[in-house]
Design an enzyme around this catalytic site. Structure first.
Site, short mmCIF file in Angstrom:
data_model
loop_
_atom_site.label_atom_id
_atom_site.label_comp_id
_atom_site.label_asym_id
_atom_site.label_seq_id
_atom_site.Cartn_x
_atom_site.Cartn_y
_atom_site.Cartn_z
N LYS A 13 0.64 -0.87 0.15
CA LYS A 13 0.26 0.05 0.15
C LYS A 13 0.57 1.14 0.04
O LYS A 13 0.40 2.09 -0.74
CB LYS A 13 -0.95 -0.09 1.43
CG LYS A 13 -2.29 -0.76 1.13
CD LYS A 13 -3.12 -0.48 2.63
CE LYS A 13 -3.91 -1.65 2.83
NZ LYS A 13 -5.00 -1.36 3.42
N ASP A 70 -8.82 2.01 4.53
CA ASP A 70 -9.08 -0.10 4.90
C ASP A 70 -9.50 0.12 3.42
O ASP A 70 -10.83 0.18 2.60
CB ASP A 70 -10.04 -0.09 5.98
CG ASP A 70 -10.50 -1.15 6.73
OD1 ASP A 70 -9.50 -1.82 6.89
OD2 ASP A 70 -11.65 -2.29 6.62
N PHE A 151 0.45 -6.88 -3.94
CA PHE A 151 0.31 -8.44 -2.28
C PHE A 151 -1.20 -8.59 -1.88
O PHE A 151 -2.16 -8.31 -2.82
CB PHE A 151 0.66 -6.92 -1.37
CG PHE A 151 -0.61 -5.96 -1.41
CD1 PHE A 151 -0.82 -6.10 -0.34
CD2 PHE A 151 -0.50 -4.59 -2.63
CE1 PHE A 151 -1.96 -5.01 0.01
CE2 PHE A 151 -0.79 -3.77 -1.98
CZ PHE A 151 -2.31 -3.96 -1.59
N GLY A 152 -1.04 -9.48 -1.30
CA GLY A 152 -2.87 -9.93 -1.08
C GLY A 152 -3.61 -10.83 -2.13
O GLY A 152 -2.56 -11.60 -2.73
N TYR A 153 -4.70 -9.97 -2.76
CA TYR A 153 -5.70 -10.71 -3.15
C TYR A 153 -5.21 -9.85 -5.03
O TYR A 153 -5.48 -11.18 -5.55
CB TYR A 153 -6.88 -10.54 -3.15
CG TYR A 153 -7.45 -10.34 -2.21
CD1 TYR A 153 -7.89 -11.82 -1.16
CD2 TYR A 153 -7.47 -10.01 -0.30
CE1 TYR A 153 -8.25 -13.34 -0.63
CE2 TYR A 153 -8.01 -10.33 0.58
CZ TYR A 153 -8.09 -11.63 0.68
OH TYR A 153 -8.60 -11.98 2.20
N ASP A 154 -4.29 -9.82 -5.19
CA ASP A 154 -3.56 -8.85 -6.20
C ASP A 154 -3.97 -10.19 -7.13
O ASP A 154 -4.09 -10.07 -8.23
CB ASP A 154 -2.51 -7.98 -6.33
CG ASP A 154 -2.99 -6.76 -5.48
OD1 ASP A 154 -3.65 -6.72 -6.67
OD2 ASP A 154 -1.72 -6.21 -5.35
N LYS A 174 -1.31 -0.47 -12.44
CA LYS A 174 -2.41 -0.34 -11.18
C LYS A 174 -2.92 0.06 -10.76
O LYS A 174 -3.64 0.62 -10.59
CB LYS A 174 -1.79 -1.68 -10.02
CG LYS A 174 -3.07 -1.85 -8.78
CD LYS A 174 -2.37 -2.67 -7.76
CE LYS A 174 -3.66 -2.70 -6.94
NZ LYS A 174 -2.40 -3.46 -4.98
N ARG A 180 -7.64 2.01 -4.64
CA ARG A 180 -6.60 2.96 -3.78
C ARG A 180 -6.51 4.41 -4.72
O ARG A 180 -6.99 5.07 -4.06
CB ARG A 180 -5.66 2.30 -3.17
CG ARG A 180 -5.01 3.04 -2.42
CD ARG A 180 -4.19 1.88 -1.97
NE ARG A 180 -4.76 1.00 -1.11
CZ ARG A 180 -4.79 -0.34 -1.64
NH1 ARG A 180 -4.01 -0.84 -2.66
NH2 ARG A 180 -5.25 -1.37 -0.68
#
Ligand code: IMP
Length: 192
Positions: A13, A70, A151-154, A174, A180
Site C-alpha cells: 500500500k 481500509d 500483494f494480498g489478493y492481487d 495498477k 486505492r
C-alpha cells in the site's frame, strides 16, 4: 502542512500511495518512518469505520494530520465476502496461496466469477474532523494464481476490460485503475 501521515505498515500500500503523491508538495510519511508499538483494533463493521478508527488513532498518537486506508475484496462466489474481513480471511489459511486457491475453487464450483475491490480512505485533520474518500473497481477472479507483483489478493483479480491480474501489472499500471488510486486521487484533489 508540515507532514501528512499515511497510517499503514503495509509495504504494498505504501509503495502505491507514495507513487501517487510523487511531485506534490506534501511531505508524506508512513508508519515505516515512525516508532509505534500499539495498533488500534479494527472493530468497525465497514471500510469507512475501520479507516476512521486507524486515522483517528494515528492523529491522536502523533498529533499530525493523518489518513488511513481500509480495503478488501468482495467475491461473488463467496456471497460478496470477505469484504471488511479480507485480512482475517487471508490469515485464516496457512498460506496466502491456500487462500487464493480456495477462492479459485469456489469460483469454479459456482461459476460465479465476479469480484470487486473497495477502499475507504479516512483523513483526520483535527479531533472529530474526518473526511472519507471512496474507491471501487470491478473485475473477475482469474482461473489461476498469476503474477509476482502487488500483494494480498492481487494475483487472482483481473480488472474489468483487462486480461491481466493486478499482480502482473507494474505499480504504475495498477495505479491507473485501482480502487486505492481512485480514493487517493479524491484525497489529493481535496488538498489542491
Ligand atoms: P487492510 O485494509 O490493510 O485491512 O487490508 C485488508 C486485506 O485486503 C489485506 O489482506 C490486504 O492484503 C488485502 N488488500 C487490500 N488492498 C488490496 C489490494 O489493492 N490488492 C490486493 N489485496 C488487497
Amino acid at each position: 502542512m508540515e507532514k501528512l501521515l499515511f497510517f499503514s505498515q503495509n509495504c504494498g500500500k505504501i509503495s502505491e500511495v507514495q507513487k501517487l503523491f510523487k511531485g506534490l508538495s506534501i511531505n508524506l510519511i508512513s508508519l515505516k518512518d515512525l516508532d509505534i508499538k500499539n495498533q488500534p483494533n479494527e472493530t468497525g463493521k465497514s471500510f469507512p469505520e475501520n479507516a476512521r478508527i486507524k486515522s483517528m488513532f494515528g492523529y491522536k498518537h502523533f498529533n499530525i494530520p493523518c489518513f488511513a486506508d481500509d480495503s478488501g475484496i468482495c467475491v461473488e462466489a463467496l456471497d460478496w465476502k470477505p469484504g471488511v474481513l479480507s485480512k482475517n480471511y487471508l490469515e485464516s489459511f496457512e498460506t496466502n496461496v491456500d487462500c487464493l486457491k480456495n477462492i479459485i475453487n469456489q469460483v469454479k464450483q459456482t461459476g460465479k466469477k465476479k469480484a470487486l475491490f473497495k477502499t475507504s480512505i479516512c483523513l483526520t485533520l483535527k479531533e472529530n474532523y474526518h473526511i472519507v474518500f471512496e474507491g471501487k473497481i470491478e473485475g473477475e477472479i482469474s482461473s489461476n494464481i498469476i503474477g509476482g507483483g502487488g500483494f494480498g489478493y492481487d494475483p487472482i483479480f483481473i480488472p474489468k476490460g483487462h486480461n491481466e491480474t493486478f499482480a502482473e501489472m507494474s505499480t504504475y499500471r495498477k495505479n491507473l485503475l485501482s480502487h486505492r488510486s481512485i480514493a487517493i486521487s479524491k484525497l489529493i484533489n481535496f488538498f489542491s
